[in-house]
Design a protein around this motif. Structure first.
Motif, short mmCIF file in Angstrom:
data_model
loop_
_atom_site.label_atom_id
_atom_site.label_comp_id
_atom_site.label_asym_id
_atom_site.label_seq_id
_atom_site.Cartn_x
_atom_site.Cartn_y
_atom_site.Cartn_z
N PRO A 59 0.80 -1.22 0.00
CA PRO A 59 0.00 0.00 0.00
C PRO A 59 0.83 1.26 0.00
O PRO A 59 0.35 2.32 -0.34
CB PRO A 59 -0.79 -0.13 1.30
N GLY A 60 2.03 1.21 0.40
CA GLY A 60 2.86 2.40 0.49
C GLY A 60 3.68 2.70 -0.70
O GLY A 60 4.60 3.45 -0.64
N LEU A 115 7.57 -2.29 1.94
CA LEU A 115 8.67 -3.24 1.82
C LEU A 115 9.92 -2.69 2.51
O LEU A 115 10.62 -3.40 3.22
CB LEU A 115 8.94 -3.52 0.34
N ALA A 116 10.17 -1.43 2.28
CA ALA A 116 11.34 -0.82 2.92
C ALA A 116 11.21 -0.84 4.44
O ALA A 116 12.18 -1.11 5.16
CB ALA A 116 11.50 0.63 2.43
N ALA A 117 9.97 -0.57 4.93
CA ALA A 117 9.77 -0.58 6.38
C ALA A 117 9.97 -1.97 6.94
O ALA A 117 10.55 -2.15 8.03
CB ALA A 117 8.39 -0.04 6.71
N ALA A 118 9.48 -2.99 6.20
CA ALA A 118 9.64 -4.37 6.66
C ALA A 118 11.10 -4.75 6.73
O ALA A 118 11.56 -5.38 7.69
CB ALA A 118 8.86 -5.31 5.73
N LEU A 119 11.85 -4.40 5.70
CA LEU A 119 13.28 -4.72 5.71
C LEU A 119 14.00 -3.98 6.82
O LEU A 119 14.91 -4.50 7.47
CB LEU A 119 13.90 -4.37 4.36
N GLU A 120 13.61 -2.70 7.04
CA GLU A 120 14.26 -1.92 8.09
C GLU A 120 13.97 -2.54 9.45
O GLU A 120 14.86 -2.60 10.32
CB GLU A 120 13.77 -0.48 8.06
N SER A 139 4.01 -8.18 -3.10
CA SER A 139 3.97 -8.39 -4.55
C SER A 139 5.34 -8.06 -5.14
O SER A 139 6.18 -7.45 -4.48
CB SER A 139 2.90 -7.49 -5.17
N PRO A 140 5.62 -8.44 -6.41
CA PRO A 140 6.93 -8.11 -7.02
C PRO A 140 7.22 -6.62 -6.89
O PRO A 140 6.36 -5.78 -7.18
CB PRO A 140 6.76 -8.51 -8.49
N PRO A 141 8.38 -6.31 -6.38
CA PRO A 141 8.67 -4.88 -6.08
C PRO A 141 8.73 -4.04 -7.35
O PRO A 141 9.32 -4.45 -8.35
CB PRO A 141 10.02 -4.93 -5.37
N ALA A 192 9.42 0.93 -5.22
CA ALA A 192 9.69 0.15 -4.02
C ALA A 192 11.17 -0.13 -3.87
O ALA A 192 11.74 -0.04 -2.76
CB ALA A 192 8.89 -1.17 -4.08
N VAL A 193 11.84 -0.48 -5.00
CA VAL A 193 13.28 -0.75 -4.94
C VAL A 193 14.03 0.53 -4.53
O VAL A 193 14.97 0.50 -3.74
CB VAL A 193 13.79 -1.27 -6.30
N ALA A 194 13.59 1.69 -5.08
CA ALA A 194 14.23 2.96 -4.72
C ALA A 194 14.06 3.23 -3.23
O ALA A 194 15.00 3.72 -2.57
CB ALA A 194 13.65 4.10 -5.55
N ALA A 195 12.88 2.93 -2.69
CA ALA A 195 12.65 3.15 -1.27
C ALA A 195 13.56 2.25 -0.43
O ALA A 195 14.10 2.67 0.61
CB ALA A 195 11.19 2.91 -0.92
#
Length: 1967
Positions: A4-5, A10-15, A36-38, A42-45
């Motif tokens: 949703p973000g 995804l970035a928050a989950a990895l952090e 879902s596939p980034p 999302a990759v930039a974040a």
């Protein structure tokens, strides 16, 4: 599950998961699984999160980027992100990721790159994900991000990153590389090339403008330090500006490069087309900072060729200042520019101009007043110190143009302009004429104009009479009502303004106007300046000739005031000279005669005639206005309201603008030429076009001219262009020549040439050519114009039109050469631009031959010689190259009033001899203005031509500039030898005009009053002139010195600061400036003094012309003379009896007063000399010049002369002992002495017995003089006598013996006087070696003065004779039979040592100097200073407490090293040094470093002494040394250099001090010198500072500094250091790393070291004087060359010519080593290969690399002649004289050991070979052409030279037999061809000898040498074995067979030798 973000989930989950989520693929997949596939966002974040959270985890420097990236990619699994795994996982999750879009999506909230570690992680991820693609720069700098903080953080790290991490090299918009930067600056700025990216600059500019200026400022910090040039150019491309950073960063940065910087020229040339507005702002800012910077601004404008653009685009105050200076330097036509600006910009610019003048004039007067009192008021600065004063000519132009446009000025500005005019006249009285002529600026109110015009209309209508109008005007003038006064001023103004239209008036109205005009004068309604204008108008009208309307106007007006003429004596004289007045108006002529009679009756005749003569000098309409008419009733202002002042008699600067040139002769002649004249509107249009024509619009203007000027009017146009333009505007000749060329019509060019020739003939026939400078200027300008019109365009000046040689001959006969030679020079100079008429064109050469004959005439004026020298210099020729003609022989020339020759000095019958003039370079009478002699006969004296400053002085100023030896280290870097003369020149030009004007005016006024009073009854004009010259010169020079000294000091200092700004820090700059000013201030003062003295003599002669003429008339009439005008005043009645004038000459006491003016000491040196060494009253300083010069004591007759003739000669000498008996005894003594000497002229006085006649006579001289004064006169004559018979040994020694007797018995200070007389002798006679030696041996020369004088001459341009003289004295008097020590000739020894480095054979000179010092040391009987072990020679005195403090610090430093040997920084200790003031970079720092070095060396040497004392007797080993202190000093210096910001500058300073300590140690210890401490110190520096990577810039600078140290301590200067020096020069940490530097940047430095070593060895090797030490040094040098051959052969290849130049011919193996080198990339063909075809080798077609360039091989003159011969095979005289040009003078030959100039022989051979290869490029399969001019020169030299010369020349050819290349092939073929065509077996034998001796030494042998010799002995074409020299002796025969076997093989060699070289040689032997 969707994200949703937009990727932030995804970035928050990895952090949240942390770095351990990337430790393995499984862990990462677990985190990615729910998403879902980034996407790209999302990759930039994710990447942003990784960068943001990695802060501090990979921090550190940027070194080891590859390892860092690998570490960043892999991580440690726990604390850092594994970005490689992360990138791989993201790519696997979405295989279709678009990574460029990822980069574009980095602009997200929270994105941040906090440090370099974060950037490493980010780039590692990018590299893994994108497959190694470079980061897309548009994503970063293409636009502003929403997250500007994140963008700025990314930019800050990326801009500072190394290129391996983040490169900007692929940017689309890039700045071109900045080439040519000094100090090793990179082309692209930083390694990553960030600041070449223009998008980065645009992005940063937008960020700064949007409120992020401080953050952007931080980003710019790094490039500001590392690459400010690239940053500046990059920032300049941003047109929109940089917001707050514009003023904070960019503008100051531009000002830095505008002011002065080593890279200024490169940066400004690039900046000008990029951003002119930026540069214009900087120029204005620099001027606003200090107005004196306008000189630098003008230099920049000239370099950029943008002066007009700058003037058009800058504020008015600035552009006016700049325009004024540009006009002063003749870069700008100021009058034309001002007119254009006033037209284009209107009244606003005019108001600014008035304010500009107002400010200048307000600052000018206080400047002089302050300068005069500044000596008494320390700290009183001059208001003008920061500004450049306007010259008088510039001020005149401003006033004239403003006056012409005054109608546009507002009323308040008009009033200000009036005040400016008044101030200008007060400061420069000569401008009163301009102010008077500009009276038309008065602007009156319309009602005033209307009322004034109404009065005139009523007069012309007959309503009122002229008498009534005059009464009205009287009332208006004396009225108290302002309106009536304005009406009066308006009417007078309008009447004068209408004068130009009077010729168009009807007769009736003109007659009325004439009556009114005359009545105004008669009733004194006009006065002062206005009166002068009115009288001038009347005189102008009279000169139009009887019968004209204006003549009738003038006579009518003159009748109105004819009764008042006696008030104006000068005016009456001019009226009397008007042609036709007496015939047309006898009554008026009678009135003039009556007025003159009245004047004469009143005793004013003399002054009237004198004034008339003065006015005649500049006669013409403008001259009459300059006559300074003054009516009896003087007023403060004139009718128009202007201040009154005398008008000048001559234009202020006749060469400045055409309107100030008196062109009366030219223009009056032009009025007599008849041709069709176009309409007025066409004439006006033509004038407008010519006024506005430039090189940019010339084509358009020419088209317009051709349209409006019909062919019938071409003669009128040619007349206008020649008379009004070309003759008067020399600066625009080039433009006018282009106009003619663009016109394109031959008939127009022919018309112009004919018109020019016509006016040249008019000027040549002018009687004023000899007296009026402006006439000569016109003729010179016409000559330059004709030369550019004809010769420069390959068109002749036909003899039928103008015979140049006949013109010179006529000028010689008529005394007009002063004008004609300038004309001829200007005519011929353009011939250098011609292919036809440049020398050796026969027509030009014939004229030059005649000029050489003129140059060689006796007593010809220096100015004429200067003209000839200038012409020859412009043609690149020497006077001695052209044989003189003989056309002047037998021609008679005018002897009376001939200004071309020096006036002859009167003899004793004609008056007292003239003294040589005041000190400081004041000319003697023989150099006095030529008008003085003429005035003595009652004729008008011409003004002396020429500028205020002697052009020779300014041209040679650099020869006299002093650069303190303490500045030697920085002098070359700062280019002081170029900048200091520039600063001094500018200062003199700024100061000289007002100072000299003021000083001369005061001195002339004072002198005129005094000399006229004292000489009121003196009948001899020569005595009056002599006294006047003595007094006025002394006064003017003293006043000039007092007034100028402080302003000069300030001006020189300001100029130096401007030129040196940004090259030194503030403290160092002030010290350097203070030192340079102190050293050169006296030189500036001397130039000012000289100019003041010369100007004062000219002006006092002008002022006293009437007095000279009155005395001449009295003498001609045979009447006694008495100046009644002086006798009638309150003087002399109020004077004491002793001061009253008496009939006849002055008493000796009175005359002494005037003579004392010549002895006023003005400089400190002169004052000291005057105080310590007084001159006698009758000695050299008062009654004569130096012996042998005019005015010097004459020399009595030789033995053949009668006694009477001898007595007359002695009388002419000024020898006047009291009583005839004394004189006759001296003459008798001379005759007896000459007779005695003639019996044995070659004997020596010391060899004669005591009773010999000569010795008796020598002792007898003591009885002749009766006092010290007469003894000095006797000595003076004997001194001159010594030089008369210098060829006789007994003559010289006997008269020197007589001088010895006089010294012992009568004059103890005689050596001082003799030395002074010696220095004043002519240079071609004084340096007689035998005379000098005899005087020195007799102790008759005062050594301190002689030493200083010889050093001064040796430092000058004409040092050759003095050098030979000094070398002879040193050799004979210091070495062979020493009577003088080297210490007594210190300065001479130093100058000889310096000269030795500039001349061939300098090593022998150095050896002689060193030998003299050694002999002097031995003669002193003392051991060498400091010979005691461990005691250094005493250096500069240091306070004991300072040495003790440094010793304690040194001791503590050594202890610190023992305690912490691994510590590198030692911050506390360095802080202590800083607190003590030892590291400020000033003199204290230098003392600290020097004392540290001395202490370290002293400690080391004392350890040796202690160890030696403890060793058993007879121990063979040298005592060991302790290097603890030396190593500690090195560690301290290295710490300061590397850890505390000292850098290379500190290293250079340390090495400089080390070199000076070493040199002093060598000089004073002599043979006791021990170089091991110094060697250890240098090795320590190399170990610590030598770079491991040759590309290390800082390390390379350290190596170059060490190379400079080695050059300063080379064996030629410190022979005792030779072995350590060689060890250091070949050290593995120096030589290979210096030679491996990128771009061969170290090659030049190492070449200098190698050449220095070879030059030291050359004398020993040449003479085979090999001691054990020299043999060992030679072997070491040979090993260095062998090392270079092995490791750096390209170095030897490139510099082979330089090296062979210094290797003596006897060193064959050493030369072979150099010549055997070949490039490492080349594979040499085997020279012994059978049937080797050399001409088919591909390398043969390629020329090698070599140094120097061909243009630098030969002197310019010789090179030009060689090129001419190669091109035309002529003239034959070139070959005939070539041998003599390759030989040395006998003295040089003695020093060099050969009579040939070996370097010149080598250079000529190489140059001819280079040009031959260029003329016929080699092609495979062909041999070089041999039938060429190049080979003809070779053959001629071989035939013409003797055996020695041929041997040297063949060696020069063989020096180019090297590896396969075009040069080797050519010289090989050339030698073989010369062998074949020799025509003499002797030449063939010498060729064989040169080749053979190079082959019989040990290997290596050059490839080209082998090829050549094999071809010579194998090819039957050369019949080598048939020559007799191959079998002249059995051992020679065996030698040839041995070499042949080595080259060809045993069988072939045996067959060849047996066959004698006949045709039976086997074909296999033929290559």
């Amino acid at each position: 599950m969707a994200d949703p973000g937009g990727g932030r989930g995804l970035a928050a989950a990895l952090e949240e998961a942390g770095p351990k989520a990337t430790a393995s693929e499984a862990a990462l997949a677990a985190v990615l699984g729910p998403f879902s596939p980034p996407s790209e966002a999302a990759v930039a974040a994710v990447l942003g999160m990784v960068a943001r959270t990695s802060e501090g985890k990979l921090s550190g420097d940027m070194a080891g980027i590859a390892g860092s990236l690998a570490a960043a990619a892999l991580g440690d699994g726990a604390s850092t992100w594994n970005v490689a795994g992360l990138a791989a996982g993201l790519a696997a999750a979405n295989p279709h990721l678009d990574w460029p879009r990822v980069a574009g999506a980095l602009d997200q909230p929270g994105f941040l790159v906090p440090d370099a570690g974060a950037l490493k992680l980010l780039m590692a991820a990018w590299a893994r994900g994108s497959g190694g693609e470079p980061f897309p720069l548009p994503a970063l700098v293409g636009s502003l991000w929403a997250n500007t903080a994140g963008q700025l953080s990314f930019l800050r790290q990326a801009a500072a990153a190394p290129p391996e991490l983040f490169s900007w090299a692929h940017a689309a918009r890039r700045l071109e590389p900045v080439e040519g930067l000094h100090a090793g600056k990179a082309l692209h700025g930083t390694p990553n090339q960030a600041w070449c990216c223009l998008d980065l600059a645009d992005c940063l500019a937008r960020l700064a403008d949007s409120g992020h200026a401080q953050a952007v400022r931080q980003v710019l910090e790094l490039p500001l330090k590392q690459c400010p040039e690239v940053l500046l150019l990059s920032m300049a491309t941003v047109k929109s500006g940089w917001g707050p950073l514009q003023q904070e960063v960019l503008d100051p940065l531009v000002v830095t490069y505008v002011a002065s910087h080593p890279n200024s020229s490169v940066v400004l040339a690039r900046l000008w087309p990029l951003n002119r507005d930026l540069l214009l702002r900087a120029l204005v800012a620099l001027w606003q900072k200090d107005a004196s910077n306008v000189a630098r601004v003008l230099d920049v404008c000239q370099e950029l060729k943008g002066l007009t653009v700058v003037l058009d685009a800058t504020p008015a105050p600035f552009c006016l200042e700049l325009a004024a200076l540009a006009a002063r330097r003749e870069y700008l036509n100021l009058e034309k520019w001002l007119s254009d600006q006033f037209t284009a910009k209107g009244s606003g610019f005019m108001q600014a101009s008035v304010s500009f003048l107002d400010g200048k004039l307000r600052s000018e007067q206080p400047a002089l007043q302050t300068a005069a009192t500044s000596l008494a008021l320390p700290g009183a600065g001059s208001p003008a110190a920061g500004r450049i004063n306007l010259s008088e000519a510039t001020l005149e132009v401003f006033l004239r143009v403003l006056a012409a446009n005054a109608g546009l000025l507002p009323s308040d500005t008009l009033q200000q302009f009036k005040q400016v005019q008044a101030a200008a006249v007060q400061a420069h009285p000569q401008l009163a004429a301009v102010v008077g002529d500009s009276s038309s600026l008065e602007a009156f109110a319309p009602d005033i104009e209307e009322e004034a015009n109404a009065y005139f209309q009523r007069v012309y209508a007959g309503d009122i009479s002229v008498e009534s109008l005059v009464e009205v005007l009287k009332g208006f003038k004396n009225s108290t009502l302002g309106r009536e006064q304005e009406v009066f001023a308006c009417m007078v103004h309008n009447l004068f303004d209408e004068y130009r239209f009077f010729p168009k008036y009807p007769d009736k109205e003109l007659a009325t106007t004439a009556v009114l005009f005359g009545q105004l004068i008669h009733h004194s309604l006009v006065s002062s300046v206005s009166l002068g204008i009115a009288l001038r108008y009347v005189l102008e009208a009279l000169r139009t000739g009887a019968g004209s309307k204006m003549f009738r106007f003038a006579t009518t007006a003159l009748k109105q005031f004819s009764g008042d003429l006696s008030q104006w004596p000068q005016y009456c004289t001019h009226l009397k000279q008007v042609a036709g007045l007496k015939e047309a108006e006898p009554d008026l002529a009678a009135a003039v005669e009556t007025a003159l009679a009245t004047i004469a009756a009143n005793g004013a005749a003399a002054s009237a005639v004198a004034d008339a003569a003065k006015l005649e000098v500049s006669s013409g309409p403008s001259a009459v206005a300059a006559a300074a008419f003054t009516p009896p009733k003087s007023r403060e202002g004139n009718a128009a309201g202007f201040p009154t002042a005398p008008l000048p008699s001559t234009p202020s600067n006749p060469n400045m603008l055409f309107s100030t040139i008196n062109a009366e002769t030219l223009e009056s002649s032009a009025q007599n030429v008849t041709f069709p004249v176009p309409e007025d509107k066409v004439i006006d249009r033509v004038h407008f076009i010519i006024n506005n024509i430039t090189t940019l619009n010339i084509e358009q203007k020419v088209k317009e001219l051709k349209t409006i000027v019909a062919i019938d009017y071409w003669p009128w146009f040619a007349n206008y262009l020649v008379v009004k333009r070309a003759a008067q505007e020399p600066n625009f000749h080039t433009t006018y020549v282009q106009l003619v060329a663009k016109w394109g019509e031959r008939s127009m060019r022919d018309t112009l040439v004919q018109t020019t020739v016509h006016y040249i003939k008019v000027m040549l026939g002018s009687g004023k050519l000899k007296t009026i400078t402006s006439e000569r200027t016109l003729l010179k300008n016409l000559g330059a114009w004709l030369g550019k019109l004809t010769l420069a365009n390959n068109r002749p000046v036909l003899q039928k039109h103008l015979d140049v040689k006949a013109t010179i001959l006529e000028a010689y006969e008529q005394g007009k050469m002063l004008a004609v030679l300038s004309f001829v020079r200007m005519l011929l100079e353009p011939a250098m631009d011609s292919k036809v008429f440049r020398p050796p064109n026969p027509w030009v050469m014939a004229i030059l031959a005649l000029l050489v004959e003129v140059y060689n005439l006796d007593n010809i004026k220096t100015g004429l010689k200067f003209e000839v020298e200038l012409l020859f210099k412009s043609m690149n020729m020497q006077l001695q190259d052209v044989p003189p003609s003989s056309l002047l022989a037998g021609r008679r020339r005018e002897s009376l009033d001939n200004i071309d020759f020096q006036a002859q000095r009167p003899t004793s019958q004609g008056g007292a001899a003239m003294p040589p003039g005041a000190p400081g370079g004041t000319p003697s009478k023989s150099e006095a203005p030529q008008g003085a002699a003429a005035a003595g006969e009652g004729k008008p004296a011409p003004p002396a031509p020429g500028p205020m400053i002697d052009p020779n002085i300014i041209a040679n100023l650099h020869n006299y500039i002093v650069i303190n030896p303490q500045l030697a280290i920085v002098g070359e870097r700062l280019q002081l030898k170029r900048l200091v003369p520039m600063a001094v020149d500018r200062a003199i030009v700024e100061i000289i005009s007002p100072v000299v004007d003021r000083s001369v005016t005061i001195a002339c006024m004072t002198t005129q009053e005094l000399v006229l009073k004292d000489h009121a009854l003196e009948p001899a004009s020569e005595a009056l002139r002599r006294s006047a010259h003595l007094m006025v010169t002394g006064l003017a020079q003293s006043l000039a010195l007092v007034t100028a000294k402080e302003p000069l000091r300030i001006a020189v200092a300001n100029n130096l600061r401007t030129l040196l700004t940004n090259q030194l820090d503030a403290n160092t700059l002030e010290q350097v400036v203070a030192m340079l000013v102190a050293d050169n201030l006296d030189l500036c003062c001397q130039v000012i003094e000289k100019a003041a003295g010369e100007r004062a003599q000219r002006e006092i002669d002008e002022r006293l012309q009437g007095a000279y003429a009155a005395r001449a008339r009295a003498k001609a009439a045979g009447q006694p003379f008495a100046d009644t005008s002086v006798m009638q005043g309150r003087f002399p009645g109020a004077l004491p009896e002793a001061l009253r004038p008496r009939p006849g000459q002055l008493t000796p006491q009175q005359q002494r007063v005037y003579e004392d003016f010549a002895r006023i000491p003005r400089t400190a040196a002169a004052a000291a000399q005057s105080a310590g060494q007084p001159r006698p009253a009758g000695g050299l300083g008062s009654e004569g010049g130096a012996p042998g010069e005019p005015g010097a004591p004459g020399v009595p007759a030789a033995d053949a002369e009668a006694a009477a003739a001898a007595q007359a000669a002695a009388g002419a000498a000024g020898l006047a002992p009291p009583g005839a008996d004394l004189r006759s005894r001296f003459i008798s003594w001379l005759q007896r002495m000459d007779l005695a000497i003639s019996k044995d002229r070659q004997a020596q006085l010391s060899q004669l017995s005591d009773g010999s006649e000569v010795k008796v006579l020598v002792n007898e001289i003591a009885a002749i003089p009766t006092s010290e004064a007469t003894a000095l006169e006797v000595a003076k004559n004997i001194f001159a006598k010594v030089y008369q018979g210098a060829g006789s040994r007994l003559h010289v020694t006997a008269y020197c013996g007589a001088l010895e007797v006089l010294r012992e018995t009568a004059v103890r200070r005689l050596p001082v006087e003799l030395t002074a007389w010696f220095t004043q002798l002519p240079e071609d006679g004084k340096f007689h070696k035998d005379v000098g030696e005899a005087l020195l041996r007799a102790g008759l020369l005062y050594l301190p003065d002689l030493d200083i004088y010889l050093a001064k001459v040796l430092a000058g341009p004409r040092y050759q004779l003095a050098a030979e003289f000094a070398l002879h004295l040193v050799q004979q008097c210091c070495v062979v039979e020493p009577v003088v020590s080297a210490a007594e000739l210190t300065h001479t020894m130093e100058l000889l040592s310096k000269l030795a480095t500039r001349v061939s054979g300098g090593n022998a000179v150095l050896q002689l100097v060193e030998e003299a010092r050694r002999v002097s040391l031995l003669r002193s009987g003392k051991p060498p200073p400091g010979a005691a072990a461990g005691v250094l020679p005493e250096g500069p005195k240091d306070p004991p407490q300072l040495v003790e403090a440094i010793m304690k610090l040194f001791d503590r430093w050594a202890r610190l090293l023992e305690e912490a040997p691994q510590e590198k920084v030692h911050a506390p200790f360095v802080t202590e040094l800083q607190a003590a003031g030892f590291l400020k970079g000033d003199e204290m720092t230098e003392r600290f470093l020097r004392i540290m070095i001395q202490l370290a060396v002293q400690h080391c040497l004392r350890s040796e002494a202690a160890a030696a004392a403890s060793m058993p007797p007879g121990a063979p080993r040298p005592a060991p040394l302790s290097f603890i202190a030396v190593d500690a000093a090195v560690r301290l210096f290295v710490c300061l250099i590397t850890q505390h910001g000292g850098g290379n500058s500190l290293f250079v300073k340390v090495l400089g001090i080390l070199a000076s300590v070493l040199q002093r140690d060598v000089d004073e210890r002599g043979g006791a010198f021990n170089g091991r401490p110094y060697y250890r110190m240098c090795v320590g520096f190399l170990a610590e500072l030598s770079p491991a990577d040759p590309a290390d810039e800082a390390g390379l600078q350290h190596l170059q500094a060490m190379a400079a140290f080695l050059y300063a301590t080379r064996a030629l200067k410190a022979p005792a250091f030779a072995f350590p020096w060689l060890q250091l020069a070949s050290d593995k940490r120096l030589m290979p790393r210096l030679l491996s530097a990128p771009g061969h940047r170290g090659w030049g430095a190492y070449l200098q070291l190698l050449l220095a070593q070879l030059r030291f060895l050359e004398p020993f090797l040449r003479n085979a004087e090999l001691t054990d030490a020299v043999r060992l040094l030679y072997k070491g040098t040979l090993r260095v060359l062998l090392l270079l051959l092995h490791d750096f052969p390209e170095f030897l290849c490139e510099f082979h010519f330089h090296l062979c130049d210094v290797i003596p011919p006897s060193c064959i193996q050493m030369r072979n080593l150099v010549l055997s080198a070949f490039p490492r990339a080349m594979r040499l063909p085997d020279p012994f290969t059978p049937n080797l075809k050399v001409d088919l080798l591909p390398e043969i077609a390629s020329p090698p690399r070599f140094v120097p360039a061909p243009e630098q091989l030969l002197p310019a003159q010789l090179r030009a002649e060689v090129d001419s011969y190669l091109a035309q095979r002529g003239p034959p005289a070139f070959l005939m004289g070539l041998r003599s040009r390759l030989t040395l003078s006998p003295s040089d030959a003695l020093v060099c050991g050969t009579k040939y100039n070996v370097p010149l022989v080598n250079a000529l051979a190489f140059y001819l070979g280079i040009r031959a290869v260029e003329a016929s490029p080699p092609k495979p399969g062909t041999s070089p052409a041999m039938n060429t001019p190049h080979m003809e020169v070779f053959q001629h030299l071989l035939r013409d030279m003797d055996t020695e010369g041929r041997y040297l020349f063949i060696n020069a050819l063989a020096n180019h037999l090297r590896f396969p290349n075009a040069h080797t092939h050519y010289f090989s073929c050339a030698i073989l061809f010369l062998f074949t065509e020799a025509g003499s077996e002797l030449i063939q034998e010498q060729i064989t000898r040169v080749l053979l001796e190079r082959l019989i030494v040990n290997r290596p042998h050059p490839w080209g040498l082998l090829i050549t010799f094999i071809e010579l002995i194998k090819n039957p074409r050369y019949s080598f074995w048939s020559h007799a020299f191959t079998r002249v002796a059995p051992e020679i025969e065996r030698l040839f067979e041995s070499v042949a076997r080595s080259c060809m093989g045993p069988q072939v060699a045996q067959a060849a030798a047996a066959g004698g070289g006949k045709d039976d040689v086997p074909q296999a032997a033929v290559a």
